[in-house]
Write a protein that holds these residues in place. Structure first.
Motif, PDB file in Angstrom:
ATOM      1  N   GLY A   1      25.008  19.815   1.248  1.00  0.00           N
ATOM      2  CA  GLY A   1      25.729  18.634   1.785  1.00  0.00           C
ATOM      3  C   GLY A   1      25.495  18.680   3.331  1.00  0.00           C
ATOM      4  O   GLY A   1      26.383  18.001   3.986  1.00  0.00           O
ATOM      5  N   SER A   2      24.858  19.841   3.893  1.00  0.00           N
ATOM      6  CA  SER A   2      24.856  19.881   5.424  1.00  0.00           C
ATOM      7  C   SER A   2      23.684  18.886   5.748  1.00  0.00           C
ATOM      8  O   SER A   2      22.536  18.693   5.147  1.00  0.00           O
ATOM      9  N   ASN A   3      23.755  18.325   7.095  1.00  0.00           N
ATOM     10  CA  ASN A   3      22.868  17.417   7.608  1.00  0.00           C
ATOM     11  C   ASN A   3      21.797  18.182   8.514  1.00  0.00           C
ATOM     12  O   ASN A   3      21.871  18.321   9.720  1.00  0.00           O
ATOM     13  N   ALA A   4      20.968  19.029   7.814  1.00  0.00           N
ATOM     14  CA  ALA A   4      19.947  20.080   8.277  1.00  0.00           C
ATOM     15  C   ALA A   4      18.691  19.277   8.866  1.00  0.00           C
ATOM     16  O   ALA A   4      18.333  18.249   8.088  1.00  0.00           O
ATOM     17  N   SER A   5      18.199  19.598   9.884  1.00  0.00           N
ATOM     18  CA  SER A   5      16.768  19.285  10.125  1.00  0.00           C
ATOM     19  C   SER A   5      15.629  20.509  10.059  1.00  0.00           C
ATOM     20  O   SER A   5      15.933  21.706  10.429  1.00  0.00           O
ATOM     21  N   LEU A   6      14.670  20.187   9.618  1.00  0.00           N
ATOM     22  CA  LEU A   6      13.634  21.384   9.409  1.00  0.00           C
ATOM     23  C   LEU A   6      13.074  21.972  10.647  1.00  0.00           C
ATOM     24  O   LEU A   6      12.883  23.354  10.602  1.00  0.00           O
ATOM     25  N   VAL A   7      12.723  21.050  11.468  1.00  0.00           N
ATOM     26  CA  VAL A   7      11.967  21.617  12.780  1.00  0.00           C
ATOM     27  C   VAL A   7      12.770  22.494  13.579  1.00  0.00           C
ATOM     28  O   VAL A   7      12.504  23.582  14.120  1.00  0.00           O
ATOM     29  N   PRO A   8      14.110  22.064  13.687  1.00  0.00           N
ATOM     30  CA  PRO A   8      15.067  23.153  14.694  1.00  0.00           C
ATOM     31  C   PRO A   8      15.302  24.462  13.689  1.00  0.00           C
ATOM     32  O   PRO A   8      15.173  25.488  14.355  1.00  0.00           O
ATOM     33  N   LEU A   9      15.268  24.513  12.455  1.00  0.00           N
ATOM     34  CA  LEU A   9      15.219  25.732  11.722  1.00  0.00           C
ATOM     35  C   LEU A   9      13.976  26.458  12.008  1.00  0.00           C
ATOM     36  O   LEU A   9      13.950  28.001  12.178  1.00  0.00           O
ATOM     37  N   TRP A  10      12.918  26.003  11.840  1.00  0.00           N
ATOM     38  CA  TRP A  10      11.595  26.746  11.879  1.00  0.00           C
ATOM     39  C   TRP A  10      11.568  27.283  13.446  1.00  0.00           C
ATOM     40  O   TRP A  10      11.181  28.424  13.615  1.00  0.00           O
ATOM     41  N   CYS A  11      12.029  26.418  14.328  1.00  0.00           N
ATOM     42  CA  CYS A  11      12.096  26.719  15.977  1.00  0.00           C
ATOM     43  C   CYS A  11      13.058  28.264  15.936  1.00  0.00           C
ATOM     44  O   CYS A  11      12.448  29.047  16.365  1.00  0.00           O
ATOM     45  N   MET A  12      14.174  28.269  15.315  1.00  0.00           N
ATOM     46  CA  MET A  12      15.163  29.105  15.669  1.00  0.00           C
ATOM     47  C   MET A  12      14.522  30.402  14.896  1.00  0.00           C
ATOM     48  O   MET A  12      14.575  31.341  15.328  1.00  0.00           O
ATOM     49  N   TRP A  13      13.839  30.214  13.810  1.00  0.00           N
ATOM     50  CA  TRP A  13      13.560  31.583  12.817  1.00  0.00           C
ATOM     51  C   TRP A  13      12.231  31.977  13.699  1.00  0.00           C
ATOM     52  O   TRP A  13      11.874  33.123  13.670  1.00  0.00           O
ATOM     53  N   GLY A  14      11.295  31.178  14.243  1.00  0.00           N
ATOM     54  CA  GLY A  14      10.325  31.731  15.052  1.00  0.00           C
ATOM     55  C   GLY A  14      10.541  32.476  16.272  1.00  0.00           C
ATOM     56  O   GLY A  14      10.004  33.738  16.501  1.00  0.00           O
TER      57      GLY A  14
END
Length: 272
Positions: A186-199
């Motif tokens: 139920g979280s409004n997550a976005s894929l690109v910010p997650l990739w950015c942070m993990w990178g």
């Protein structure tokens, strides 16, 4: 009498005479001029070069001009679709690299909110692959020469395959899995910010790999555990701020231990 005789003379041969008006008969086709095709001359963007377009018909689309969609996405196989995610300069990348060393801040997503990038993901992960492959072989060489100086040594190409598959697989699959998990919860997550942070979270492993060349096993474990805990806290603290308001503790714990497991894998596989 003389005046009347002059009136009967033919005057068609005299200069300045006007021929009689001939009326068109009914049914005779008339000639009509073709309608004009209005043309416009657009400004030439090539600076007056000969390879620019000369003119175009009103209402037609210039050749080679493609109308982009409002959101800038032109398809999976179009390079222009990914161009906005690489539109960063050196100062922005350096600032985000420095932010990855602070494990408790939790403000990384607020910094990249306006412009999340994939440049850091590609550059850092590729650098880490080459660093692990080269320094891993260098570490095995130093260890082997430390125990037996007469033993022969050869470069292990398998380190390149192991580093590429593990690093690229981790930095692509793990954020993607967390994206679907967060969306499911139920979280409004976005894929690109997650990739950015993990990178950017992998950058600390690039620096710590140089310290792992020290041929002291206890010191190696201390270095890699410190780097792994720092990176794991960076990921979990930023995820906590990202999903604030939702009780998703299991997500934070999973992200922490996955990051720590990557650090242990780097030590065991590349710096035994």
């Amino acid at each position: 009498m003389e005046d009347e005789s002059y009136k009967n003379l033919s005057t068609s041969h005299l200069l300045g005479s006007v021929p009689a008006v001939v009326t068109e008969e009914k049914g005779t086709p008339r000639y009509e001029a073709p309608s004009a095709n209005m043309q416009t001359f657009p400004p030439n963007s090539n600076g007056g070069g000969s390879n620019g377009q000369g003119y175009q018909t009103v209402g037609s689309t210039p050749e080679g001009f493609e109308q982009q969609s409002p959101n800038g996405w032109n398809g999976v196989f179009s390079i222009s679709s990914y161009a906005p995610y690489f539109n960063v300069d050196t100062d922005i990348v350096a600032n985000r690299l420095m932010s990855s060393f602070y494990p408790i801040g939790g403000d990384f997503f607020s910094k990249i909110d306006a412009n999340p990038d994939l440049y850091g993901l590609v550059w850092i992960s590729t650098t880490l692959v080459f660093v692990l492959a080269s320094l891993g072989n260098c570490a095995t060489y130093l260890s082997q020469k430390h125990t037996d100086k007469s033993a022969s040594w050869s470069f292990d190409v398998g380190y390149v395959n192991a580093a590429a598959s593990s690093v690229y697989g981790y930095v692509i699959v793990v954020p993607l899995a967390f994206y679907f998990l967060l969306r499911y919860l139920g979280s409004n997550a976005s894929l690109v910010p997650l990739w950015c942070m993990w990178g950017y979270s992998l950058f600390i492993f690039v620096l710590s790999s140089f310290l792992l060349l020290i041929p002291v096993e206890l010191l190696r474990w201390m270095i890699i555990l410190a780097a792994g805990i720092d990176s794991a806290l960076f990921v979990s603290s930023n995820l906590k701020s990202y999903i604030e308001g939702n009780d998703l503790t299991i997500v934070l714990v999973a992200s922490f231990f996955l990051q720590l497991a990557l650090a242990i894998f780097i030590k065991v596989w590349f710096f035994p």
